[in-house]
Design a protein around this motif. Sequence first.
Motif, PDB file in Angstrom:
ATOM      1  N   ALA A 220       0.852  -1.202   0.058  1.00  0.00           N
ATOM      2  CA  ALA A 220      -0.060  -0.110   0.081  1.00  0.00           C
ATOM      3  C   ALA A 220       0.700   1.224  -0.138  1.00  0.00           C
ATOM      4  CB  ALA A 220      -0.827   0.108   1.078  1.00  0.00           C
ATOM      5  N   GLN A 221       1.956   1.239   0.813  1.00  0.00           N
ATOM      6  CA  GLN A 221       2.945   2.582   0.714  1.00  0.00           C
ATOM      7  C   GLN A 221       3.728   2.803  -0.531  1.00  0.00           C
ATOM      8  OE1 GLN A 221       3.313   4.549   3.158  1.00  0.00           O
ATOM      9  NE2 GLN A 221       5.387   5.050   3.512  1.00  0.00           N
ATOM     10  N   LEU A 222       4.001   1.216  -1.152  1.00  0.00           N
ATOM     11  CA  LEU A 222       4.559   1.370  -2.600  1.00  0.00           C
ATOM     12  C   LEU A 222       3.640   2.146  -3.586  1.00  0.00           C
ATOM     13  CD1 LEU A 222       6.684   0.947  -4.665  1.00  0.00           C
ATOM     14  CD2 LEU A 222       5.937  -1.444  -4.716  1.00  0.00           C
ATOM     15  N   LYS A 419      14.180   7.774  12.887  1.00  0.00           N
ATOM     16  CA  LYS A 419      15.435   6.986  13.496  1.00  0.00           C
ATOM     17  C   LYS A 419      14.833   6.514  14.633  1.00  0.00           C
ATOM     18  CE  LYS A 419      19.074   9.963  11.369  1.00  0.00           C
ATOM     19  NZ  LYS A 419      20.379  10.715  11.376  1.00  0.00           N
ATOM     20  N   ALA A 420      14.133   7.116  15.455  1.00  0.00           N
ATOM     21  CA  ALA A 420      13.966   6.771  16.728  1.00  0.00           C
ATOM     22  C   ALA A 420      12.819   5.356  16.610  1.00  0.00           C
ATOM     23  CB  ALA A 420      13.064   7.789  17.376  1.00  0.00           C
ATOM     24  N   GLU A 421      11.977   5.814  15.722  1.00  0.00           N
ATOM     25  CA  GLU A 421      11.212   4.747  15.277  1.00  0.00           C
ATOM     26  C   GLU A 421      11.944   3.309  15.011  1.00  0.00           C
ATOM     27  OE1 GLU A 421       7.594   3.410  16.234  1.00  0.00           O
ATOM     28  OE2 GLU A 421       7.790   5.445  15.927  1.00  0.00           O
ATOM     29  N   GLU A 422      12.944   3.629  14.127  1.00  0.00           N
ATOM     30  CA  GLU A 422      13.822   2.462  13.778  1.00  0.00           C
ATOM     31  C   GLU A 422      14.172   1.634  15.183  1.00  0.00           C
ATOM     32  OE1 GLU A 422      16.980   3.532  11.318  1.00  0.00           O
ATOM     33  OE2 GLU A 422      15.419   4.864   9.985  1.00  0.00           O
ATOM     34  N   SER A 431       6.094  -1.108  14.572  1.00  0.00           N
ATOM     35  CA  SER A 431       5.660  -1.914  13.407  1.00  0.00           C
ATOM     36  C   SER A 431       5.990  -1.199  11.863  1.00  0.00           C
ATOM     37  CB  SER A 431       4.217  -2.160  13.572  1.00  0.00           C
ATOM     38  OG  SER A 431       3.534  -0.989  13.241  1.00  0.00           O
ATOM     39  N   LEU A 432       5.696  -1.941  11.035  1.00  0.00           N
ATOM     40  CA  LEU A 432       6.039  -1.198   9.769  1.00  0.00           C
ATOM     41  C   LEU A 432       4.995  -0.172   9.612  1.00  0.00           C
ATOM     42  CD1 LEU A 432       6.428  -4.233   7.347  1.00  0.00           C
ATOM     43  CD2 LEU A 432       8.043  -2.354   7.852  1.00  0.00           C
ATOM     44  N   PHE A 433       3.732  -0.276  10.127  1.00  0.00           N
ATOM     45  CA  PHE A 433       2.955   0.890  10.045  1.00  0.00           C
ATOM     46  C   PHE A 433       3.307   2.265  10.622  1.00  0.00           C
ATOM     47  CE2 PHE A 433      -0.522   3.359  12.034  1.00  0.00           C
ATOM     48  CZ  PHE A 433      -1.275   3.626  10.790  1.00  0.00           C
ATOM     49  N   LEU A 434       4.009   2.077  11.776  1.00  0.00           N
ATOM     50  CA  LEU A 434       4.398   3.254  12.354  1.00  0.00           C
ATOM     51  C   LEU A 434       5.833   3.861  11.683  1.00  0.00           C
ATOM     52  CD1 LEU A 434       4.210   2.445  16.251  1.00  0.00           C
ATOM     53  CD2 LEU A 434       2.596   3.973  14.709  1.00  0.00           C
ATOM     54  N   ILE A 435       6.479   2.752  11.097  1.00  0.00           N
ATOM     55  CA  ILE A 435       7.770   3.359  10.537  1.00  0.00           C
ATOM     56  C   ILE A 435       7.228   4.109   9.024  1.00  0.00           C
ATOM     57  CG2 ILE A 435       9.526   2.756   9.082  1.00  0.00           C
ATOM     58  CD1 ILE A 435      10.449   0.647  11.127  1.00  0.00           C
ATOM     59  N   ASN A 436       6.154   3.516   8.162  1.00  0.00           N
ATOM     60  CA  ASN A 436       5.623   4.189   7.261  1.00  0.00           C
ATOM     61  C   ASN A 436       5.034   5.521   7.322  1.00  0.00           C
ATOM     62  OD1 ASN A 436       6.552   1.656   5.602  1.00  0.00           O
ATOM     63  ND2 ASN A 436       4.288   1.168   5.830  1.00  0.00           N
ATOM     64  N   SER A 437       4.471   5.562   8.606  1.00  0.00           N
ATOM     65  CA  SER A 437       3.915   6.765   9.047  1.00  0.00           C
ATOM     66  C   SER A 437       5.054   8.000   9.237  1.00  0.00           C
ATOM     67  CB  SER A 437       3.057   6.605  10.338  1.00  0.00           C
ATOM     68  OG  SER A 437       2.404   7.920  10.731  1.00  0.00           O
ATOM     69  N   ARG A 438       5.976   7.427  10.089  1.00  0.00           N
ATOM     70  CA  ARG A 438       7.015   8.550  10.135  1.00  0.00           C
ATOM     71  C   ARG A 438       7.608   8.898   8.525  1.00  0.00           C
ATOM     72  NH1 ARG A 438       5.716  10.243  15.043  1.00  0.00           N
ATOM     73  NH2 ARG A 438       6.034   9.011  16.768  1.00  0.00           N
ATOM     74  N   ASN A 440       6.246   8.742   5.928  1.00  0.00           N
ATOM     75  CA  ASN A 440       5.364   9.721   5.134  1.00  0.00           C
ATOM     76  C   ASN A 440       5.444  11.153   5.477  1.00  0.00           C
ATOM     77  OD1 ASN A 440       4.518   7.546   3.457  1.00  0.00           O
ATOM     78  ND2 ASN A 440       2.806   7.220   4.917  1.00  0.00           N
ATOM     79  N   LYS A 441       5.653  11.239   6.800  1.00  0.00           N
ATOM     80  CA  LYS A 441       5.736  12.790   7.527  1.00  0.00           C
ATOM     81  C   LYS A 441       7.028  13.257   7.119  1.00  0.00           C
ATOM     82  CE  LYS A 441       1.966  13.350   9.954  1.00  0.00           C
ATOM     83  NZ  LYS A 441       0.972  14.542   9.499  1.00  0.00           N
ATOM     84  N   ALA A 442       8.198  12.561   7.079  1.00  0.00           N
ATOM     85  CA  ALA A 442       9.524  13.031   6.631  1.00  0.00           C
ATOM     86  C   ALA A 442       9.359  13.090   5.109  1.00  0.00           C
ATOM     87  CB  ALA A 442      10.609  11.992   6.797  1.00  0.00           C
ATOM     88  N   LEU A 443       8.881  12.849   4.418  1.00  0.00           N
ATOM     89  CA  LEU A 443       8.710  13.006   2.847  1.00  0.00           C
ATOM     90  C   LEU A 443       7.731  14.312   2.841  1.00  0.00           C
ATOM     91  CD1 LEU A 443       8.812  12.342   0.000  1.00  0.00           C
ATOM     92  CD2 LEU A 443       6.588  11.025   0.001  1.00  0.00           C
ATOM     93  N   GLU A 444       6.850  14.476   3.406  1.00  0.00           N
ATOM     94  CA  GLU A 444       5.697  15.660   3.267  1.00  0.00           C
ATOM     95  C   GLU A 444       6.605  16.920   3.702  1.00  0.00           C
ATOM     96  OE1 GLU A 444       2.480  14.835   5.680  1.00  0.00           O
ATOM     97  OE2 GLU A 444       1.591  13.372   4.299  1.00  0.00           O
ATOM     98  N   ALA A 445       7.539  16.600   4.797  1.00  0.00           N
ATOM     99  CA  ALA A 445       8.289  17.768   5.086  1.00  0.00           C
ATOM    100  C   ALA A 445       9.133  18.286   4.207  1.00  0.00           C
ATOM    101  CB  ALA A 445       8.948  17.601   6.563  1.00  0.00           C
ATOM    102  N   ARG A 446       9.827  17.149   3.553  1.00  0.00           N
ATOM    103  CA  ARG A 446      10.967  17.335   2.432  1.00  0.00           C
ATOM    104  C   ARG A 446      10.297  18.014   1.285  1.00  0.00           C
ATOM    105  NH1 ARG A 446      15.511  19.620   0.898  1.00  0.00           N
ATOM    106  NH2 ARG A 446      16.192  18.532  -0.969  1.00  0.00           N
ATOM    107  N   GLN A 447       8.896  17.644   0.964  1.00  0.00           N
ATOM    108  CA  GLN A 447       8.001  18.128  -0.243  1.00  0.00           C
ATOM    109  C   GLN A 447       7.825  19.423   0.136  1.00  0.00           C
ATOM    110  OE1 GLN A 447       5.040  15.160  -0.469  1.00  0.00           O
ATOM    111  NE2 GLN A 447       5.949  14.506  -2.292  1.00  0.00           N
TER     112      GLN A 447
END
Length: 471
Positions: A220-222, A419-422, A431-438, A440-447
């Motif tokens: 789903a993330q992909l 990194k903390a989530e890692e 979980s992968l869900f939380l890592i994906n969520s972090r 996404n937020k990092a990507l949005e911040a970069r965008q």
Amino acid sequence: MRSLAIQLGLLVGLTVLTPAKSQDSTKTLNAAQVMELVRKFHPVAIQAGIHIDKAQADLLIARGGFDPILGAYVSRKRFEGTNYYNATSPEITIPTWYGIEVHSGVDNYTGERLDPTITKGQSAFLGVSVPLARDLVMDKRRAFLKQARIFRSLADTEQKLVLNDLLMDTMDAYWQWVGYYNQSLIVKANVEINTQRLDFVRKSLLNGERAAIDTIETLAQLQSFQYQQNQYQLEFRNAGLRLSAFLWNDAGEPFTLPEAVVPPADWDNEQNIKDFELDLSSLLLTAAQTHPEMRSYDFKLRALDIEKKLKFQQLLPKADFRYNHLSKGYNALASAGEYAIFDNNYQYGFKFEIPLRLSAGRGEYKKAQLKIQETRLGRMQKQLELEVKVRQYYNEFNALRQQISLQNLNYANYQQLVKAEEVRFSNGESSLFLINSRENKALEARQKLIELKTKYFKIAYALQWSAGLLD
């Protein structure tokens, strides 16, 4: 499980970093190059140059009012065997700047029934025509020439105004193109990383190390990133087409920007605008004094002032004096110095006329005054509009600079959260869900950071445009 956590951590770390793409074999196009292409080859820029040539032609026409004029009058009458007259009278007239005309010519009159006032045989004259009231200070020839000189300078100013607006439109399209390209790079990197992640999770599932739900989560993330990638690629291609509308080649043909041409890697380097004027006081002074629109008003006011002086002449009486010194033969100076100018060998005429009510003159003069008043009010309004634009863009420019600093911190914080989530995931607390969520937020911040930077540089150019400095 720990090996899985380490590998996922490496993948996520790659995701949040700025994607690096080698441009060694890729052609790049920076803002300065785009502006230079527009200045040289864009049809609107070329048309502005044609307007200058037309103004130069008008100046040449106005100068024609002061060209010497050579004319001749030839006439003959013979009726029932009687030779009434033969007349030959060439003349040259030389206009001067102050309304005075110098003229000289020769006459040759023969015949049996000449007008008694005509000198028979060969004679010559040298004289002047002088306006004593109307047209003495200003006449149409001088007014047209002075205005033609002003309009020639006005054409230069209008060319700068056209280029200023054209380059601003170009830069608006250029920075959209830059923004979409960099957004597509980021999402593309995320697609590549999440493709690898999905492959890794599937292998882990087969080894019994992951649950099937993790595969769905990763897929789903992909797919989300793939959707964004398609969208940004579309926006980048369309932005390239919009930018291509401003690009022409030296053969005068439209040029479509190839997709292989991309913005330079250092597009967000502050050195790219190091030569820009960014001081508010200087920008306001420049806008008020040298902005092409303000200069246009100044030239128009100068032309209207000449028109007012010309219209004032209609309030004066028409009083013209013409004097000729006469000589026998074809030497106009043969008897010069023998007599006083009004003693012998002369001819003069005086003409006077004035409308009794001066209605047309008063109306034309009043209209000229109203045009000046109207133009001055327009100039004041335009100066205020330019000042407001400069201040607005200046405020926005400084606000964006602060927002970029904050967004850099925001982006760094999201990186720390990833990194903390890692770490938590490696300890079995996430979980992968939380890592994906972090992620996404990092990507949005970069965008968001890229969006702010492209807007920042666009506003930097808009600030120069508002002060009339983009020509």
